[in-house]
Design a protein around this motif. Structure first.
Motif, mmCIF file in Angstrom:
data_model
loop_
_atom_site.group_PDB
_atom_site.id
_atom_site.type_symbol
_atom_site.label_atom_id
_atom_site.label_comp_id
_atom_site.label_asym_id
_atom_site.label_seq_id
_atom_site.Cartn_x
_atom_site.Cartn_y
_atom_site.Cartn_z
ATOM 1 N N ASP A 43 13.462 -95.351 -18.337
ATOM 2 C CA ASP A 43 14.362 -96.446 -18.750
ATOM 3 C C ASP A 43 15.790 -96.187 -18.287
ATOM 4 O O ASP A 43 16.493 -97.104 -17.847
ATOM 5 N N LEU A 44 16.240 -94.939 -18.367
ATOM 6 C CA LEU A 44 17.612 -94.623 -17.924
ATOM 7 C C LEU A 44 17.778 -94.937 -16.441
ATOM 8 O O LEU A 44 18.834 -95.381 -15.994
ATOM 9 N N ASN A 45 16.727 -94.735 -15.669
ATOM 10 C CA ASN A 45 16.800 -95.051 -14.234
ATOM 11 C C ASN A 45 16.874 -96.554 -13.988
ATOM 12 O O ASN A 45 17.438 -96.993 -12.990
ATOM 13 N N LEU A 46 16.315 -97.319 -14.929
ATOM 14 C CA LEU A 46 16.362 -98.783 -14.789
ATOM 15 C C LEU A 46 17.714 -99.335 -15.258
ATOM 16 O O LEU A 46 18.218 -100.324 -14.733
ATOM 17 N N GLN A 47 18.304 -98.666 -16.249
ATOM 18 C CA GLN A 47 19.495 -99.214 -16.912
ATOM 19 C C GLN A 47 20.809 -98.766 -16.274
ATOM 20 O O GLN A 47 21.853 -99.357 -16.521
ATOM 21 N N SER A 48 20.785 -97.727 -15.471
ATOM 22 C CA SER A 48 22.026 -97.187 -14.904
ATOM 23 C C SER A 48 21.915 -97.077 -13.390
ATOM 24 O O SER A 48 20.827 -97.001 -12.830
ATOM 25 N N ASP A 49 23.076 -97.044 -12.750
ATOM 26 C CA ASP A 49 23.104 -96.871 -11.296
ATOM 27 C C ASP A 49 22.997 -95.402 -10.892
ATOM 28 O O ASP A 49 22.864 -95.073 -9.721
ATOM 29 N N ILE A 50 23.050 -94.512 -11.909
ATOM 30 C CA ILE A 50 22.978 -93.073 -11.611
ATOM 31 C C ILE A 50 21.544 -92.588 -11.849
ATOM 32 O O ILE A 50 21.048 -92.654 -12.976
ATOM 33 N N PRO A 51 20.857 -92.130 -10.811
ATOM 34 C CA PRO A 51 19.469 -91.704 -10.984
ATOM 35 C C PRO A 51 19.344 -90.465 -11.865
ATOM 36 O O PRO A 51 20.213 -89.587 -11.836
ATOM 37 N N VAL A 52 18.273 -90.431 -12.664
ATOM 38 C CA VAL A 52 17.971 -89.261 -13.497
ATOM 39 C C VAL A 52 16.643 -88.678 -13.014
ATOM 40 O O VAL A 52 15.628 -89.380 -12.970
ATOM 41 N N ILE A 53 16.656 -87.416 -12.657
ATOM 42 C CA ILE A 53 15.476 -86.736 -12.118
ATOM 43 C C ILE A 53 14.699 -86.093 -13.266
ATOM 44 O O ILE A 53 15.279 -85.424 -14.120
ATOM 45 N N PHE A 54 13.396 -86.308 -13.292
ATOM 46 C CA PHE A 54 12.527 -85.837 -14.369
ATOM 47 C C PHE A 54 12.034 -84.422 -14.052
ATOM 48 O O PHE A 54 11.068 -84.230 -13.317
ATOM 49 N N CYS A 55 12.741 -83.440 -14.623
ATOM 50 C CA CYS A 55 12.318 -82.041 -14.459
ATOM 51 C C CYS A 55 11.893 -81.509 -15.813
ATOM 52 O O CYS A 55 12.520 -80.611 -16.399
ATOM 53 N N VAL A 56 10.850 -82.119 -16.363
ATOM 54 C CA VAL A 56 10.349 -81.731 -17.685
ATOM 55 C C VAL A 56 8.912 -81.238 -17.530
ATOM 56 O O VAL A 56 8.019 -82.013 -17.165
#
Ligand SMILES: Nc1c(NC[C@H](O)[C@H](O)[C@H](O)CO)[nH]c(=O)[nH]c1=O
Ligand SMILES: CC(=O)[C@@H](O)COP(=O)(O)O
Length: 165
Positions: A112-125
């Motif tokens: 959702d954060l990747n959809l809502q913001s212009d700053i990509p969040v990488i999933f390293c979980v």
């Protein structure tokens, strides 16, 4: 492609854009800290290897992987000059269904954060069935998913830059 038989830290360094101009945020879960610290170390090593300046890496800690969602959201809001954020966590299955809910929530929340913001969040979980799987993927026999995440972060920062008309 499963991780088994592959090394997460192996990649063609010549195919990675130079990252000197980019700024990165890293949000690290404190749960299973020995694992997440190894993941974070792997990520920072790759960023520095590709010329990211140390002062252009912002790191925050959160209590657990579930809090990565809020932590990454606040980092996106607090530092609008960031080019990408890396969310680092280690979720290890226990006796109850809590594992399922945490993993589902974190993956959906970061999506959702990747959809809502212009700053990509990488999933390293890491979402592992046992601690050995986590050890193997945070600097062990399968390499370091933190390194893999840093490569993804650089590539997405470059894509974000190139996508600007
Ligand atoms: N069991 C693990 C957790 N659980 C804690 C949650 O992430 C969260 O902090 C708590 O539910 C309060 O909101 N977190 C991990 O990162 N890894 C685990 O294995
Ligand atoms: C992912 C978790 O929250 C899990 O490790 C907690 O363990 P348990 O299900 O035994 O309470």
């Amino acid at each position: 492609m499963a991780t088994e038989g592959n090394n997460l830290s192996e990649y063609d360094k010549d195919k990675i854009p130079n990252a000197k101009e980019f700024r990165f945020g890293i949000v690290v879960s404190e749960w299973n800290g020995e694992i997440t610290e190894n993941l974070c170390r792997g990520a920072i090593e790759v960023l520095l290897e590709h010329d990211v300046l140390e002062r252009k890496i912002v790191r925050w800690n959160v209590p657990g992987s579930f809090e990565l969602i809020y932590g990454c959201k606040k980092m996106q809001e607090s530092y609008d000059m960031l080019d990408a954020v890396i969310a680092i966590g280690s979720v290890i299955e226990g006796e109850t269904k809590h594992f399922d809910f945490v993993c589902q929530a974190v993956s959906q929340g970061i999506k959702d954060l990747n959809l809502q913001s212009d700053i990509p969040v990488i999933f390293c979980v890491l979402t592992d069935q046992n601690k050995q799987q986590s050890i193997d993927r945070s600097g062990g026999k399968h390499g370091n998913k933190g390194a893999e995440a840093a490569v993804a972060a650089i590539k997405m920062a470059q894509l974000r830059k190139d996508s600007r008309i």
